[in-house]
Design a protein around this motif. Structure first.
Motif, mmCIF file in Angstrom:
data_model
loop_
_atom_site.group_PDB
_atom_site.id
_atom_site.type_symbol
_atom_site.label_atom_id
_atom_site.label_comp_id
_atom_site.label_asym_id
_atom_site.label_seq_id
_atom_site.Cartn_x
_atom_site.Cartn_y
_atom_site.Cartn_z
ATOM 1 N N UNK A 81 0.830 -1.204 0.000
ATOM 2 C CA UNK A 81 0.000 0.000 0.000
ATOM 3 C C UNK A 81 0.868 1.259 0.000
ATOM 4 N N UNK A 82 0.666 2.131 -0.997
ATOM 5 C CA UNK A 82 -0.362 2.052 -2.030
ATOM 6 C C UNK A 82 0.107 1.433 -3.347
ATOM 7 N N UNK A 83 1.422 1.154 -3.468
ATOM 8 C CA UNK A 83 1.997 0.829 -4.768
ATOM 9 C C UNK A 83 1.375 -0.332 -5.502
ATOM 10 N N UNK A 84 1.169 -1.457 -4.813
ATOM 11 C CA UNK A 84 0.644 -2.634 -5.491
ATOM 12 C C UNK A 84 -0.830 -2.464 -5.849
ATOM 13 N N UNK A 85 -1.583 -1.796 -4.999
ATOM 14 C CA UNK A 85 -2.984 -1.503 -5.312
ATOM 15 C C UNK A 85 -3.069 -0.641 -6.566
ATOM 16 N N UNK A 86 -2.238 0.388 -6.641
ATOM 17 C CA UNK A 86 -2.255 1.273 -7.809
ATOM 18 C C UNK A 86 -1.818 0.536 -9.070
ATOM 19 N N UNK A 87 -0.858 -0.376 -8.945
ATOM 20 C CA UNK A 87 -0.425 -1.158 -10.101
ATOM 21 C C UNK A 87 -1.564 -2.023 -10.627
ATOM 22 N N UNK A 88 -2.360 -2.584 -9.735
ATOM 23 C CA UNK A 88 -3.469 -3.449 -10.160
ATOM 24 C C UNK A 88 -4.506 -2.664 -10.961
ATOM 25 N N UNK A 89 -4.789 -1.443 -10.554
ATOM 26 C CA UNK A 89 -5.831 -0.667 -11.247
ATOM 27 C C UNK A 89 -5.271 0.174 -12.390
ATOM 28 N N UNK A 90 -3.942 0.349 -12.430
ATOM 29 C CA UNK A 90 -3.285 1.075 -13.523
ATOM 30 C C UNK A 90 -2.201 0.163 -14.107
ATOM 31 N N UNK A 91 -2.583 -0.809 -14.926
ATOM 32 C CA UNK A 91 -1.628 -1.827 -15.403
ATOM 33 C C UNK A 91 -0.427 -1.271 -16.152
ATOM 34 N N UNK A 92 -0.559 -0.104 -16.792
ATOM 35 C CA UNK A 92 0.555 0.442 -17.571
ATOM 36 C C UNK A 92 1.602 1.117 -16.698
ATOM 37 N N UNK A 93 1.312 1.315 -15.417
ATOM 38 C CA UNK A 93 2.259 1.926 -14.490
ATOM 39 C C UNK A 93 3.409 0.961 -14.216
ATOM 40 N N UNK A 94 4.637 1.438 -14.341
ATOM 41 C CA UNK A 94 5.818 0.627 -14.021
ATOM 42 C C UNK A 94 6.198 0.922 -12.574
ATOM 43 N N UNK A 95 6.238 -0.109 -11.736
ATOM 44 C CA UNK A 95 6.329 0.106 -10.290
ATOM 45 C C UNK A 95 7.517 -0.640 -9.682
ATOM 46 N N UNK A 96 8.235 0.062 -8.806
ATOM 47 C CA UNK A 96 9.249 -0.561 -7.964
ATOM 48 C C UNK A 96 8.774 -0.445 -6.514
ATOM 49 N N UNK A 97 8.589 -1.598 -5.871
ATOM 50 C CA UNK A 97 8.147 -1.649 -4.478
ATOM 51 C C UNK A 97 9.366 -1.889 -3.599
ATOM 52 N N UNK A 98 9.669 -0.962 -2.717
ATOM 53 C CA UNK A 98 10.812 -1.096 -1.821
ATOM 54 C C UNK A 98 10.301 -1.369 -0.411
ATOM 55 N N UNK A 99 10.619 -2.549 0.097
ATOM 56 C CA UNK A 99 10.157 -2.972 1.423
ATOM 57 C C UNK A 99 11.273 -3.730 2.126
ATOM 58 N N UNK A 100 11.731 -3.186 3.246
ATOM 59 C CA UNK A 100 12.900 -3.755 3.918
ATOM 60 C C UNK A 100 12.621 -5.087 4.594
ATOM 61 N N UNK A 101 11.392 -5.327 5.043
ATOM 62 C CA UNK A 101 11.101 -6.555 5.779
ATOM 63 C C UNK A 101 10.860 -7.709 4.810
ATOM 64 N N UNK A 102 11.659 -8.752 4.985
ATOM 65 C CA UNK A 102 11.664 -9.876 4.053
ATOM 66 C C UNK A 102 10.295 -10.538 3.932
ATOM 67 N N UNK A 103 9.605 -10.756 5.045
ATOM 68 C CA UNK A 103 8.324 -11.466 4.991
ATOM 69 C C UNK A 103 7.288 -10.678 4.186
ATOM 70 N N UNK A 104 7.343 -9.359 4.266
ATOM 71 C CA UNK A 104 6.420 -8.542 3.484
ATOM 72 C C UNK A 104 6.796 -8.554 2.016
ATOM 73 N N UNK A 105 8.085 -8.540 1.718
ATOM 74 C CA UNK A 105 8.535 -8.615 0.330
ATOM 75 C C UNK A 105 8.135 -9.947 -0.304
ATOM 76 N N UNK A 106 8.226 -11.031 0.459
ATOM 77 C CA UNK A 106 7.805 -12.346 -0.037
ATOM 78 C C UNK A 106 6.301 -12.334 -0.343
ATOM 79 N N UNK A 107 5.521 -11.713 0.528
ATOM 80 C CA UNK A 107 4.081 -11.612 0.276
ATOM 81 C C UNK A 107 3.803 -10.804 -0.991
ATOM 82 N N UNK A 108 4.511 -9.707 -1.183
ATOM 83 C CA UNK A 108 4.325 -8.897 -2.384
ATOM 84 C C UNK A 108 4.609 -9.720 -3.636
ATOM 85 N N UNK A 109 5.698 -10.479 -3.617
ATOM 86 C CA UNK A 109 6.032 -11.318 -4.770
ATOM 87 C C UNK A 109 4.961 -12.381 -5.010
#
Length: 200
Positions: A81-109
């Motif tokens: 939030x908000x990056x992945x939500x915005x990517x889902x509704x705006x597919x043409x947006x190129x997004x880099x999600x930076x999240x230091x906590x490994x477990x959250x990064x794994x969930x994002x992937x």
């Protein structure tokens, strides 16, 4: 389909295609399932999760209208939030999600992989104020949701934003105080306030 998501979008005047609503609803269910084990967000019911995280992320849509083709850096993405939500509704947006906590990064992937989203990447690390040369001035749209103080956030991303870039700070009730602190502590900041959007 989440009735709270559909109702909330309608009340906010946000019109999304059915595919986007279905994807967000699946994302919400997965977040609830993973959260039981990994504590990705504060425990809450579906209605509160939708309001606090999904609708809050979608509230940015009017601000980034016309920037759907841009590269966006989401700093401190958390559970997306908000990056992945915005990517889902705006597919043409190129997004880099930076999240230091490994477990959250794994969930994002996990979400990215299962929804087969393209042009979105997760980095499980902390952003540094002195980026590699290929990342300098490369993100015309930078966003953060309750990641740090405005002063700390703008100081961290200044090298990543090109001269005409837009930086969005999603803040809570301390926003005005943080703006004053930023103006006092960073008088030479390359950023200026273009607009302030309040919403309920």
């Amino acid at each position: 389909m989440s009735p709270w998501l559909e109702k909330g979008c309608r009340e906010m005047g946000i019109m999304l295609p059915r595919q986007s609503l279905d994807r967000l609803a699946w994302y919400c269910r997965e977040l609830t399932r993973w959260n039981r084990k990994f504590n990705l967000i504060a425990r809450a019911g579906e209605k509160e999760i939708v309001e606090r995280h999904f609708l809050d992320s979608l509230a940015v849509l009017p601000v980034i209208e016309g920037l759907e083709e841009e590269r966006m850096l989401d700093l401190g993405s958390g559970a997306g939030f908000p990056g992945l939500v915005l990517k889902i509704v705006l597919p043409s947006l190129e997004v880099l999600l930076v999240e230091a906590k490994q477990k959250k990064a794994v969930f994002l992937d996990h979400i990215i992989r299962n929804l087969q989203l393209k042009n979105v990447k997760t980095v499980a690390a902390r952003l540094v104020s002195t980026p590699d040369s290929e990342m300098i001035n490369t993100y015309p749209l930078i966003i953060s949701r309750a990641f740090a103080s405005i002063s700390g956030f703008l100081g961290l991303v200044r090298e990543y934003s090109p001269p005409e870039g837009k930086v969005i700070c999603m803040k809570g009730p301390r926003a005005e105080q943080e703006i004053r602190e930023w103006e006092q502590t960073q008088p030479d900041s390359p950023f200026s306030i273009r607009s302030i959007h309040n919403y309920h």
